[in-house]
Each structure stands twice: as structure tokens, then as C-alpha cells.
Design an enzyme around this catalytic site. Structure first.
Site, PDB file in Angstrom:
ATOM      1  N   HIS A 194     100.928  89.157 -21.967  1.00  0.00           N
ATOM      2  CA  HIS A 194      99.574  89.683 -22.115  1.00  0.00           C
ATOM      3  C   HIS A 194      99.215  90.646 -20.985  1.00  0.00           C
ATOM      4  CE1 HIS A 194      99.246  86.430 -25.063  1.00  0.00           C
ATOM      5  NE2 HIS A 194      98.524  87.333 -25.666  1.00  0.00           N
ATOM      6  N   ARG A 463     107.871  84.819 -24.511  1.00  0.00           N
ATOM      7  CA  ARG A 463     107.539  86.246 -24.473  1.00  0.00           C
ATOM      8  C   ARG A 463     107.166  86.735 -23.083  1.00  0.00           C
ATOM      9  NH1 ARG A 463     101.754  86.300 -27.788  1.00  0.00           N
ATOM     10  NH2 ARG A 463     101.375  88.287 -26.806  1.00  0.00           N
ATOM     11  N   CYS A 500      98.732  92.554 -36.752  1.00  0.00           N
ATOM     12  CA  CYS A 500      98.141  93.033 -35.500  1.00  0.00           C
ATOM     13  C   CYS A 500      99.019  92.768 -34.276  1.00  0.00           C
ATOM     14  CB  CYS A 500      96.759  92.428 -35.305  1.00  0.00           C
ATOM     15  SG  CYS A 500      96.791  90.648 -35.263  1.00  0.00           S
TER      16      CYS A 500
HETATM   17  C1  PEP Z   1     100.196  87.985 -31.729  1.00  0.00           C
HETATM   18  O1  PEP Z   1     100.576  86.859 -31.375  1.00  0.00           O
HETATM   19  O2  PEP Z   1     100.920  88.783 -32.360  1.00  0.00           O
HETATM   20  C2  PEP Z   1      98.836  88.451 -31.400  1.00  0.00           C
HETATM   21  C3  PEP Z   1      98.349  89.569 -31.899  1.00  0.00           C
HETATM   22  O3  PEP Z   1      98.108  87.708 -30.517  1.00  0.00           O
HETATM   23  P1  PEP Z   1      98.325  87.746 -28.928  1.00  0.00           P
HETATM   24  O4  PEP Z   1      99.236  88.906 -28.613  1.00  0.00           O
HETATM   25  O5  PEP Z   1      96.995  87.878 -28.315  1.00  0.00           O
HETATM   26  O6  PEP Z   1      98.956  86.420 -28.662  1.00  0.00           O
HETATM   27 MG    MG Z   2      99.165  85.468 -30.555  1.00  0.00          MG
END
Ligand code: PEP
Ligand code: MG
Length: 570
Positions: A194, A463, A500
């Protein structure tokens, strides 16, 4: 001056940045280390002494209360902390460092406490080693109190700075965005974290996973090269000149009109694709609407929710969300309720990997209700959609819907107006949700496909961990099959779905999504122009054929090569 050194890392946000290193040293506190001007020293010593005094008062108060409630026995614990504050080895050495080395209080505290921690670690006596905890507590208290009274001149640095650290949480990066931070480099982390997403949305060039940064100290000249994934430490005059001219060219290029904001998102064969924007903080709405984005497909509300380091009250949330909706000028906004996660940690919030998104909200119904009430109250200002993150069972959704019904009843009782038709959606980002999305469809009005988490949990990687990030692969047959299945399960339900995750933000993987049938994407503003360009340059008919072919292929590498060749027509 020492020799130029190249430190290798991984690109997290493109662009180049030239500046001086500023090290954050405790991710829980937005405090960073830098050199003072001589005329700032006196004020800085006062600031430090103020924090010592405030800490002493707080501890005394605590001690009195403890004495009243539990008797004198337990209040001696506080004595240990008070003694640290009287210890000349500690307090005077910090003052001396500020005065002689011209460094800010946070940095001086760090240096002195590091020495003491090391001394404690060398002790053989178990009891004395345990006293390390007292020192740790005091250090945190001092830092906290310093933060409450930052030196006015610290609001903005007087030079372009590159924020460095072992980790820099997204909230820290966000908080410091107006401090003349021009670049970011971290020792750990990955482009999927993030923090990286935040850097991209703030358009701050960033390199992560650059372990050798540990040797860099505040004040060192640095270049962050977010094209090559390197950090240049102590750049030579020649390198600096090269990067400066590259920087000028980059700026000129940025000013050139890109693809027209009003150009429709249609493919060559005239298939309409809905392209929304992902935003991480409310100020981005204006830019998104200025770009011509037709919707805010994902607003990650957690960054604003925890912005002040404390929970906002309902009235200020209503004001913020109303402003977002008014600034969106009629474009629908999808507000995702707060999703705390391992790398989206905030002080005081439980960070177990099993307590994310909706799970956190269900365990903390008061926080959840406050946010829902605020969203409903703001909904009179424009088309609002509420999105629930990280669900994995129908029970989660039933529990959430019950809370939503409670909130609506409460607003009815209060006679507060709200939009009674706010659609409720859910993220598909866990394997469980992907497998059962047709069942979840009976409880919600729409879906968002979060490929970031979905891929992480499908391929069993972390991630935010650079060492396994090469295993993150949207072209993996398991992912292609999963996406195909989600599309097939959702199609008969007629419920809309928007992708998204970052998979929608990279032209080749976004093309795969289109081919698989997903015709609604939402991406960060930084990715918006390139994805619009891709959509306008491809034929949906060809992408569907391509999807049919890649679904039969075995190796991610081969899939990727085939897709790239089709998208870039090589
Ligand atoms: C995702 O997990 O793809 C998402 C859009 O949410 P975040 O990246 O905020 O976990
Ligand atoms: Mg997510």
C-alpha cells in the site's frame, strides 16, 4: 566527499527525484531525522525539554491515580520511568547531541537510546535486561509528546527531501506529502504494498526493497531513479547534471497535452468500457473529475479515516464525505468502508492478518456504524455507493447488512435525510469470495474485483514482501481460470462488477481482463491515461479471441509474451 554508489531496489513509482535523505525512524510516529540550522538549535532544545516536562507530568498523574486505585505497591513501576527522565546519561546526552551535532530531537533520542539499548542487550542480568522495556516506553512517550508540538519550521523542509527508512507506512507518506518530500526509498517492501500504491497516487517517484539503504543517513545526497529501480547515493557532479536535464525533459513532457480527458473509453470496434478512478484520499477527487473520470470506482477511505492518528467524529466525517460527493459533480463515488491490513496499520488498531476489512468492522461495530451513518448522511449530496472489503462468507454479509439496517433505522428515528437507494457492494478479493460470488450476489447490488489481494491469496505470497514478489503473476493460469470463473458465475446474476486492483492498471493485464469479459475498470490517476490509450487502441473482438487462447496455455511467461505482442503489436 565519498564515491557515488548505486543501490539496487525495485521500482514502486515511476519518475526520478533528486534531494537529500531524510530518515524516518519509527513508523508509528511521523518523526524524521535532519540537520538543523544553527539558529534553530535553541528552540529545538526547548522543544525537547518541553517534551521531557510533559512526560514527567503525565507519569506523575498516572502514579497518583495508581496509588489511589491500587495502593502504593504498584506505583513504583512508574518510578522506573521517572528515573530514566532524571538520568543525566540519557537527558543531558540528548541535549548535548542537539547542541553539538545540530540534529533534531528525534534523531538525538534515537542515537542515545540505541546506545543504551545495546548496553542493556549486553547485560547478563535478566532483571536488568528487562528494564530495556522501561526505556522503550519512555522513548515512545517522548516521541509522542514531541509530535504534539512540532517546531514550526519543521512543517516544511527547506530542501527537496527523499524519505528513506526500513519501512515507511502509507499513512506516514501521506502525512508528510506537503513537507517537500520529492522521493521515497525503502529498505524493504514491494511494489504491490500500500505504500507503493500511495506513492503512485501521490506521484512520488519510489524505489523499494533497496536493502543497502540502511547505510545512508539523513542529509546524504540521493537520486531516486524510479525508471531503473535504483537509488544513487552521493551522486557525482556528472550524474547529477544528467539527471537534472532528464528531469527538465520529464517536466516538459508532463505539460504536453496527453490523451484528451473527454475522449471516450471505447475500443477500436466501438465497445464501451467504463473507466473509473481509484483514489486514496479525498483531495484526489477534484483531479479525477478534472481528468474526465466518469466515476470514482474505489475510494480507499481508511487513509483519511486514520489521517489524524485518531478517530474522526461523525460530524467531520459527514463534512468530508459531503465534500467528496460535491466535488465529484454528479459522478458516482464508491466509498469502500475502512480496510485495515497488515501494511495499513495504525496506532491502536489490531493488526492480525485474520482481522481485515469487513472482519475488523464486524469486530468493531461502533467504528463501522459511525462510518456508515456518516456515509448515509452525506449521500444526499450525490450518487453514493458503499463497498464492503475483504468478505469471505455470506454470514459476513448478513452481519454487515444487519448493521446497515440498524444504522438506517437510527437515522429514521433521528429524522435525518439520506438516500434510501445507496447500492451496497462487496469486494471479491479472497479465494472464498471468488469461488462463491454467485452466492454472495443474493446479498449485494454490485461487486468490485480486488486483484491485488486475490492474486496474493491465490498464489500464496505476501504482497508487501519483495523477496516473493516475482511470484505475483496476473498471467498465471490459476488466476486466468479464477477470473474466468468469476465472470461466468456472475454473468447470470446481472450484478455489475468493476475490476479495481492493479491488474487493471497495467495495459497487458488490463487487456486480459477486457478479453475475459470485464468491461468496467477502475485505476489510479497515474495509470488512467495509459489505460485509456490502451482501450482506444485494441479490438474487443480480438481480445476475446486472445482470452480463449490464453486460457488453454500452461506457462505464465508464454501467456505474458503473447498478450504483450497483441497489445503492443510487436
Ligand atoms: C485489491 O485488493 O485489489 C484492492 C483494490 O484493495 P487494496 O489494494 O486496497 O487491498
Ligand atoms: Mg484489497
Amino acid at each position: 566527499m565519498s564515491e557515488q554508489r548505486i543501490i539496487h531496489g525495485v521500482v514502486a513509482s515511476v519518475g526520478t527525484a533528486i534531494g537529500k535523505a531524510v530518515r524516518t525512524f519509527d513508523p508509528l510516529f511521523v518523526s524524521f531525522n535532519f540537520k538543523l540550522r544553527p539558529d534553530q538549535v535553541r528552540k529545538e532544545v526547548e522543544r525537547f525539554r518541553g517534551s521531557v516536562e510533559k512526560s514527567r507530568e503525565q507519569l506523575k498523574r498516572m502514579q497518583n491515580e495508581l496509588k489511589r486505585k491500587t495502593g502504593p505497591e504498584s506505583s513504583f513501576l512508574i518510578d522506573a520511568h521517572l528515573l530514566v527522565l532524571q538520568d543525566r546519561l540519557f537527558v543531558d546526552r540528548i541535549v548535548e547531541k542537539i547542541e553539538t551535532e545540530y540534529i533534531n530531537s528525534e534523531w538525538a533520542i534515537q542515537q542515545v537510546s540505541d546506545d543504551l539499548f545495546q548496553a542493556y542487550d549486553r547485560l547478563n542480568d535478566e532483571y536488568l535486561r528487562e528494564r530495556r522495556g522501561d526505556l522503550d516506553d519512555i522513548v515512545r512517550r517522548l516521541l509522542h509528546n514531541l509530535q504534539a508540538k512540532p517546531l514550526p519550521s519543521f512543517k516544511k523542509l527547506s530542501y527537496d527531501a527523499i524519505l528513506i527508512g526500513k519501512v515507511v507506512p502509507p499513512s506516514t507518506l501521506f502525512d508528510l506529502r506537503s513537507h517537500r518530500i520529492v522521493g521515497l526509498a525503502t529498505e524493504t517492501g514491494s511494489p504491490l504494498s500500500h505504500t507503493a500504491i500511495m506513492a503512485r497516487s501521490l506521484e512520488i517517484p519510489a524505489v523499494v526493497g533497496a536493502a543497502e539503504l540502511a547505510e545512508v543517513t539523513s542529509g546524504d545526497p540521493l537520486i531516486v531513479d524510479g525508471e531503473r529501480g535504483v537509488v544513487i547515493w552521493m551522486p557525482s557532479a556528472e550524474t547529477l547534471a544528467q539527471y537534472k536535464s532528464h528531469d527538465r525533459d520529464g517536466r516538459k513532457l508532463k505539460k504536453k497535452p496527453g490523451i484528451s480527458a473527454s475522449a471516450p473509453s471505447v475500443t477500436e470496434d466501438q465497445v464501451q468500457v467504463s473507466l473509473g478512478a481509484n483514489i486514496n484520499f479525498s483531495e484526489e477527487v477534484r483531479a479525477a473529475i478534472g481528468y474526465g473520470c466518469e466515476s470514482i470506482g474505489l475510494y480507499r477511505t481508511e487513509f483519511d479515516f486514520f489521517r489524524e492518528g485518531k478517530q474522526p467524529d461523525e460530524e467531520s466525517l459527514v463534512a468530508d464525505y459531503s465534500l467528496v460527493l460535491n466535488s465529484a459533480k454528479g459522478a458516482p463515488v464508491t466509498f469502500r468502508t475502512i480496510d485495515v491490513g497488515l501494511d495499513k496499520s495504525w496506532d491502536g488498531v489490531n493488526m492480525s492478518p485474520g482481522v481485515r476489512g469487513l472482519r475488523f468492522c464486524l469486530e468493531n461495530p461502533e467504528i463501522f456504524k459511525k462510518q456508515l451513518r456518516s456515509l448515509y448522511r452525506a449521500s444526499v449530496n450525490g450518487p453514493t455507493r458503499i463497498l464492503l472489503p475483504f468478505a469471505s462468507t455470506i454470514d459476513d454479509l448478513d452481519a454487515a447488512q444487519e448493521i446497515i439496517a440498524d444504522v438506517r433505522r437510527e437515522l429514521d428515528l433521528r429524522r435525518q435525510p439520506y438516500d434510501r437507494h445507496v447500492p451496497i457492494g462487496v469486494m471479491i478479493e479472497t479465494p472464498a469470495a471468488a469461488q462463491t460470488c454467485d452466492l454472495l450476489a443474493s446479498r449485494v447490488d454490485f461487486f468490485c474485483l480486488g486483484t491485488n489481494d486475490l492474486i496474493q491469496y491465490y498464489l500464496v505470497i505476501d504482497r508487501s514482501d519483495q523477496s516473493v514478489v516475482h511470484l505475483y503473476n496476473p498471467f498465471h493460469p490459476a488466476i486466468l481460470r479464477c477470473l474466468h470463473q468469476v465472470y461466468t458465475l456472475l454473468r447470470p446474476t446481472g450484478k455489475p462488477v468493476t475490476v479495481c486492483g492493479e491488474m487493471a492498471a497495467d495495459p497487458p493485464s488490463a487487456a486480459v481482463l477486457l478479453g475475459l469479459g470485464f468491461t468496467s475498470l477502475s485505476v489510479s490517476l497515474a495509470a488512467y491515461p495509459r489505460i485509456k490509450r490502451m482501450i482506444r487502441s485494441v479490438s474487443m473482438g480480438q481480445l476475446r479471441e486472445l482470452a480463449g487462447q490464453i486460457l488453454k496455455m500452461q506457462k505464465p511467461k508464454e501467456v505474458e509474451e503473447k498478450v504483450r505482442a497483441a497489445v503492443y503489436r510487436t
